[in-house]
Design a protein around this motif. Sequence first.
Motif, PDB file in Angstrom:
ATOM      1  N   LYS A  66       0.838  -1.200   0.000  1.00  0.00           N
ATOM      2  CA  LYS A  66       0.000   0.000   0.000  1.00  0.00           C
ATOM      3  C   LYS A  66       0.874   1.252   0.000  1.00  0.00           C
ATOM      4  N   MET A  67       1.947   1.204   0.773  1.00  0.00           N
ATOM      5  CA  MET A  67       2.872   2.328   0.832  1.00  0.00           C
ATOM      6  C   MET A  67       3.475   2.577  -0.548  1.00  0.00           C
ATOM      7  N   LEU A  68       3.875   1.501  -1.229  1.00  0.00           N
ATOM      8  CA  LEU A  68       4.427   1.649  -2.585  1.00  0.00           C
ATOM      9  C   LEU A  68       3.403   2.275  -3.521  1.00  0.00           C
ATOM     10  N   GLU A  69       2.149   1.836  -3.384  1.00  0.00           N
ATOM     11  CA  GLU A  69       1.103   2.352  -4.264  1.00  0.00           C
ATOM     12  C   GLU A  69       0.819   3.827  -3.989  1.00  0.00           C
ATOM     13  N   THR A  70       0.869   4.223  -2.718  1.00  0.00           N
ATOM     14  CA  THR A  70       0.539   5.617  -2.408  1.00  0.00           C
ATOM     15  C   THR A  70       1.754   6.527  -2.563  1.00  0.00           C
ATOM     16  N   GLU A  71       2.952   6.039  -2.228  1.00  0.00           N
ATOM     17  CA  GLU A  71       4.126   6.908  -2.243  1.00  0.00           C
ATOM     18  C   GLU A  71       5.028   6.663  -3.441  1.00  0.00           C
ATOM     19  N   GLY A  72       4.761   5.580  -4.161  1.00  0.00           N
ATOM     20  CA  GLY A  72       5.616   5.267  -5.295  1.00  0.00           C
ATOM     21  C   GLY A  72       6.861   4.508  -4.856  1.00  0.00           C
ATOM     22  N   TYR A  73       7.457   3.827  -5.793  1.00  0.00           N
ATOM     23  CA  TYR A  73       8.627   3.014  -5.474  1.00  0.00           C
ATOM     24  C   TYR A  73       9.848   3.903  -5.260  1.00  0.00           C
ATOM     25  N   ARG A  74      10.569   3.630  -4.175  1.00  0.00           N
ATOM     26  CA  ARG A  74      11.869   4.275  -3.976  1.00  0.00           C
ATOM     27  C   ARG A  74      12.933   3.191  -3.951  1.00  0.00           C
ATOM     28  N   PRO A  75      14.017   3.367  -4.704  1.00  0.00           N
ATOM     29  CA  PRO A  75      15.084   2.357  -4.661  1.00  0.00           C
ATOM     30  C   PRO A  75      15.633   2.238  -3.244  1.00  0.00           C
ATOM     31  N   PRO A  76      16.018   1.039  -2.833  1.00  0.00           N
ATOM     32  CA  PRO A  76      16.458   0.779  -1.450  1.00  0.00           C
ATOM     33  C   PRO A  76      17.487   1.765  -0.918  1.00  0.00           C
ATOM     34  N   GLU A  77      18.477   2.150  -1.733  1.00  0.00           N
ATOM     35  CA  GLU A  77      19.536   3.024  -1.195  1.00  0.00           C
ATOM     36  C   GLU A  77      18.998   4.415  -0.850  1.00  0.00           C
TER      37      GLU A  77
END
Length: 82
Positions: A66-77
């Motif tokens: 859900k976080m990815l869907e609302t905030e978008g993907y951020r690369p791990p680093e």
Amino acid sequence: AAGMAAPTMEERKACWGARDEFWQCLDSHGDDAAKCEKLRRAFESRCPQQWVKHFDKRRDFLKYKKMLETEGYRPPEAAGKS
């Protein structure tokens, strides 16, 4: 307790019901587990231990998704060290 015995349908329904109530409580309190302690204990007492572990992992996964869907993907680093 016979650890590995498959739960009956009633037991499964009781487990799922307890899980749903607990999760709803977490949702409405911004995941403040302390406010949902009673429901957490009901959840743990109605579900086999392996299920509790599985559902906890599942909830974390769903929250992450859900976080990815609302905030978008951020690369791990870019996420910083936890």
